[in-house]
Write a protein that holds these residues in place. Structure first.
Motif, mmCIF file in Angstrom:
data_model
loop_
_atom_site.group_PDB
_atom_site.id
_atom_site.type_symbol
_atom_site.label_atom_id
_atom_site.label_comp_id
_atom_site.label_asym_id
_atom_site.label_seq_id
_atom_site.Cartn_x
_atom_site.Cartn_y
_atom_site.Cartn_z
ATOM 1 N N ALA A 172 -1.672 39.006 -32.002
ATOM 2 C CA ALA A 172 -1.274 38.031 -33.029
ATOM 3 C C ALA A 172 -2.123 38.193 -34.287
ATOM 4 N N SER A 173 -3.418 38.435 -34.112
ATOM 5 C CA SER A 173 -4.289 38.443 -35.299
ATOM 6 C C SER A 173 -4.139 39.721 -36.116
ATOM 7 N N THR A 174 -3.426 40.705 -35.580
ATOM 8 C CA THR A 174 -3.233 41.951 -36.325
ATOM 9 C C THR A 174 -1.776 42.141 -36.759
ATOM 10 N N PHE A 175 -0.827 41.494 -36.085
ATOM 11 C CA PHE A 175 0.585 41.677 -36.428
ATOM 12 C C PHE A 175 0.835 41.097 -37.828
ATOM 13 N N MET A 176 1.338 41.924 -38.720
ATOM 14 C CA MET A 176 1.586 41.527 -40.116
ATOM 15 C C MET A 176 0.347 40.847 -40.736
ATOM 16 N N ARG A 177 -0.804 41.365 -40.415
ATOM 17 C CA ARG A 177 -2.109 40.854 -40.882
ATOM 18 C C ARG A 177 -2.438 39.475 -40.329
ATOM 19 N N GLY A 178 -1.746 39.088 -39.276
ATOM 20 C CA GLY A 178 -2.146 37.847 -38.606
ATOM 21 C C GLY A 178 -1.089 36.773 -38.588
ATOM 22 N N ILE A 179 -0.639 36.434 -37.384
ATOM 23 C CA ILE A 179 0.249 35.276 -37.227
ATOM 24 C C ILE A 179 -0.493 34.249 -36.357
ATOM 25 N N PRO A 180 -0.146 32.976 -36.453
ATOM 26 C CA PRO A 180 -0.860 31.984 -35.640
ATOM 27 C C PRO A 180 -0.606 32.176 -34.139
ATOM 28 N N PHE A 181 -1.603 31.790 -33.347
ATOM 29 C CA PHE A 181 -1.410 31.843 -31.893
ATOM 30 C C PHE A 181 -2.074 30.650 -31.222
ATOM 31 N N ILE A 182 -1.599 30.393 -30.001
ATOM 32 C CA ILE A 182 -2.105 29.271 -29.197
ATOM 33 C C ILE A 182 -2.509 29.832 -27.846
ATOM 34 N N ASN A 183 -3.665 29.411 -27.344
ATOM 35 C CA ASN A 183 -4.075 29.836 -25.999
ATOM 36 C C ASN A 183 -3.866 28.711 -24.993
ATOM 37 N N ILE A 184 -3.182 29.035 -23.907
ATOM 38 C CA ILE A 184 -3.107 28.098 -22.781
ATOM 39 C C ILE A 184 -3.707 28.832 -21.582
ATOM 40 N N SER A 191 -10.718 35.692 -34.540
ATOM 41 C CA SER A 191 -9.568 34.955 -35.042
ATOM 42 C C SER A 191 -9.318 33.742 -34.141
ATOM 43 N N LEU A 192 -9.420 32.580 -34.733
ATOM 44 C CA LEU A 192 -9.325 31.364 -33.909
ATOM 45 C C LEU A 192 -7.886 31.028 -33.556
ATOM 46 N N PRO A 193 -7.639 30.693 -32.290
ATOM 47 C CA PRO A 193 -6.318 30.147 -31.972
ATOM 48 C C PRO A 193 -6.132 28.811 -32.687
ATOM 49 N N ARG A 194 -4.891 28.528 -33.062
ATOM 50 C CA ARG A 194 -4.623 27.237 -33.713
ATOM 51 C C ARG A 194 -4.915 26.101 -32.735
ATOM 52 N N LEU A 195 -4.646 26.346 -31.470
ATOM 53 C CA LEU A 195 -4.882 25.322 -30.440
ATOM 54 C C LEU A 195 -5.244 26.020 -29.138
ATOM 55 N N THR A 196 -6.236 25.472 -28.425
ATOM 56 C CA THR A 196 -6.484 25.899 -27.044
ATOM 57 C C THR A 196 -6.222 24.685 -26.171
ATOM 58 N N LEU A 197 -5.247 24.820 -25.293
ATOM 59 C CA LEU A 197 -4.809 23.683 -24.467
ATOM 60 C C LEU A 197 -5.302 23.911 -23.036
ATOM 61 N N ILE A 198 -6.208 23.058 -22.595
ATOM 62 C CA ILE A 198 -6.795 23.268 -21.267
ATOM 63 C C ILE A 198 -6.223 22.258 -20.273
ATOM 64 N N ASP A 199 -5.497 22.752 -19.284
ATOM 65 C CA ASP A 199 -4.930 21.887 -18.248
ATOM 66 C C ASP A 199 -5.300 22.483 -16.884
ATOM 67 N N THR A 200 -6.212 21.790 -16.185
ATOM 68 C CA THR A 200 -6.735 22.367 -14.935
ATOM 69 C C THR A 200 -5.691 22.420 -13.814
ATOM 70 N N ARG A 201 -4.516 21.805 -14.015
ATOM 71 C CA ARG A 201 -3.476 21.921 -12.982
ATOM 72 C C ARG A 201 -3.075 23.376 -12.761
ATOM 73 N N PHE A 202 -3.266 24.213 -13.801
ATOM 74 C CA PHE A 202 -2.932 25.632 -13.623
ATOM 75 C C PHE A 202 -3.825 26.308 -12.583
ATOM 76 N N LEU A 203 -4.997 25.709 -12.326
ATOM 77 C CA LEU A 203 -5.912 26.345 -11.371
ATOM 78 C C LEU A 203 -5.431 26.238 -9.922
ATOM 79 N N ARG A 204 -4.415 25.382 -9.689
ATOM 80 C CA ARG A 204 -3.973 25.155 -8.307
ATOM 81 C C ARG A 204 -3.524 26.435 -7.609
#
Ligand SMILES: NC(=O)c1ccc[n+]([C@@H]2O[C@H](COP(=O)([O-])OP(=O)(O)OC[C@H]3O[C@@H](n4cnc5c(N)ncnc54)[C@H](O)[C@@H]3O)[C@@H](O)[C@H]2O)c1
Length: 372
Positions: free
Chosen positions: A116-128, A159-172
């Motif tokens: 994301a940070s290199t495509f077209m010099r950078g598009i926004p991204f979100i980490n989950i 390059s900072l993600p616009r949002l990092t969403l942490i939900d521990t339910r994924f750890l199940r």
């Protein structure tokens, strides 16, 4: 001619836990949909199977458009995968205002962030993030990367993600080995930055962290604390020019354990567990370089040994380990420099040690084989 440039880095990413995180994500996606901008979702084969259903059930009607998929594991963190994803984004008509959502562990977040940070010099991204290591560490702080040949994280961006969403339910759905790997980085963060967190982590109430099914309340607590500490350190030193290097504690020896494990017929070792072994070695250096008390070294080593086990290391492996370490790090007048521990909760960066001391640290580690 002289043109003064004043560049202010924009750091607008946020880290949110489950409830506010899903609300914010819905808001962002509705906004994208309303303006007909394209969203892409990156998964690996495991997170597609284990995490995508929860992702969809939590978003309800909202459905981010195209799915991009990679094979699971470190091998996928390559320039070839990045090229493949850039090409896919192009062929699906991605543009500057498209959004990439990374749903996965450290590999998906590092690779997706890089793409994301290199495509077209950078598009926004979100980490989950969906693994313990990604929730506590990899998905936070804006380091993106791919490996080049055998060298980890050789290419990358800040390059900072616009949002990092942490939900521990994924750890199940995560296996014990991956839970362990994340826990080691959490121990490291506590050791370098927060004594009270270290004391809490090593208290009897938290021994239940490594069990399946997971104890979600405990994981929520430790991930929230660890992610908060990492975020504070990153805010101080986004470009890794100073304080952020405290997070490297255990990593120079740890990377050598990881590299050793990749030689033929060796037992595999996860990144986090390799870092735990590295922390034992670097505690030895800490006693001899920055005055960590011997009793603290012994206590920390026994705790790490009992939680993360022992990775077999023979005397014959030491030359290979030294060679991995000198490839990994700059050698300064014959010395290697480390982040070392003055006491639990306080680390010092840029501490140089000679080869003799490093070999002694390996010998100290080898004596832990018989300890439990
Ligand atoms: N950018 C940073 O600051 C930073 C920090 C630490 C580590 N890292 C990187 O993170 C990577 C290691 O992270 P990782 O251990 O998450 O690796 P990973 O992404 O390979 O995940 C480990 C395994 O778990 C699977 N998986 C992921 N989520 C799952 C879930 N919820 N249920 C079931 N399976 C699931 C994955 O498919 C994979 O097989 C390394 O490449 C390391 O360099 C980056």
């Amino acid at each position: 001619m002289q043109i003064p440039l004043s560049i202010t880095e924009t750091r607008t990413g946020s880290v949110l836990s489950a409830k506010p995180g899903w609300e914010e994500l819905k808001r962002i996606l509705q906004d994208y949909d309303g303006r007909s901008r394209k969203c892409f979702l990156l998964v690996d084969e495991n997170t597609e199977r284990d995490c995508l259903p929860l992702f969809h059930s939590l978003l309800g009607e909202i459905n981010p458009a195209e799915l991009l998929k990679i094979a699971p594991g470190e091998q996928a963190k390559s320039i070839d995968s990045a090229k493949h994803l850039w090409e896919q984004l192009s062929s699906f008509g991605a543009s500057r205002d498209s959004l990439l959502i990374n749903l996965g562990g450290g590999v998906v977040c590092d690779l997706g962030g890089f793409v994301a940070s290199t495509f077209m010099r950078g598009i926004p991204f979100i980490n989950i993030p969906t693994t313990s290591i990604a929730m506590a560490d990899a998905a936070i702080g804006g380091k993106t990367a791919v490996n080049l040949q055998a060298v980890k994280n050789r290419m990358g961006t800040f390059s900072l993600p616009r949002l990092t969403l942490i939900d521990t339910r994924f750890l199940r759905t995560l296996g014990l080995a991956d839970l362990h790997s994340g826990l080691a980085e959490i121990y490291k963060t506590a050791l370098v930055a927060d004594l009270s967190f270290w004391n809490r982590l090593t208290s009897p109430e938290l021994t239940g962290l490594i069990s399946v099914p997971i104890q979600e309340i405990l994981w929520e607590e430790v991930i929230e604390r660890s992610a908060g500490l990492k975020w504070n350190i990153v805010e101080d030193d986004f470009r890794d020019q100073g304080r952020r290097a405290i997070l490297n504690f255990g990593h120079t020896f740890g990377h050598a354990f990881e590299s050793l494990s990749m030689l033929g017929n060796r037992l595999p070792v996860s990144h986090g567990v390799a870092v735990a072994m590295g922390m034992i070695c670097e505690c030895y250096l800490s006693v001899n370089t920055v005055g960590l008390a011997k009793e603290e070294m012994a206590r920390i080593s026994v705790i790490l040994r009992s939680v993360f086990g022992y990775y077999p290391l023979s005397g014959n492996d030491i030359p290979a380990m030294l060679s991995f370490m000198t490839k990994d790090k700059k050698v300064n007048e014959g010395n290697l420099c480390f982040t070392l521990l003055r006491k639990p909760g306080e680390a010092l960066t840029g501490q140089c040690c000679n080869e003799k001391l490093i070999i002694e640290a390996f010998e100290y580690y080898r004596r832990m084989e018989v300890r439990k």
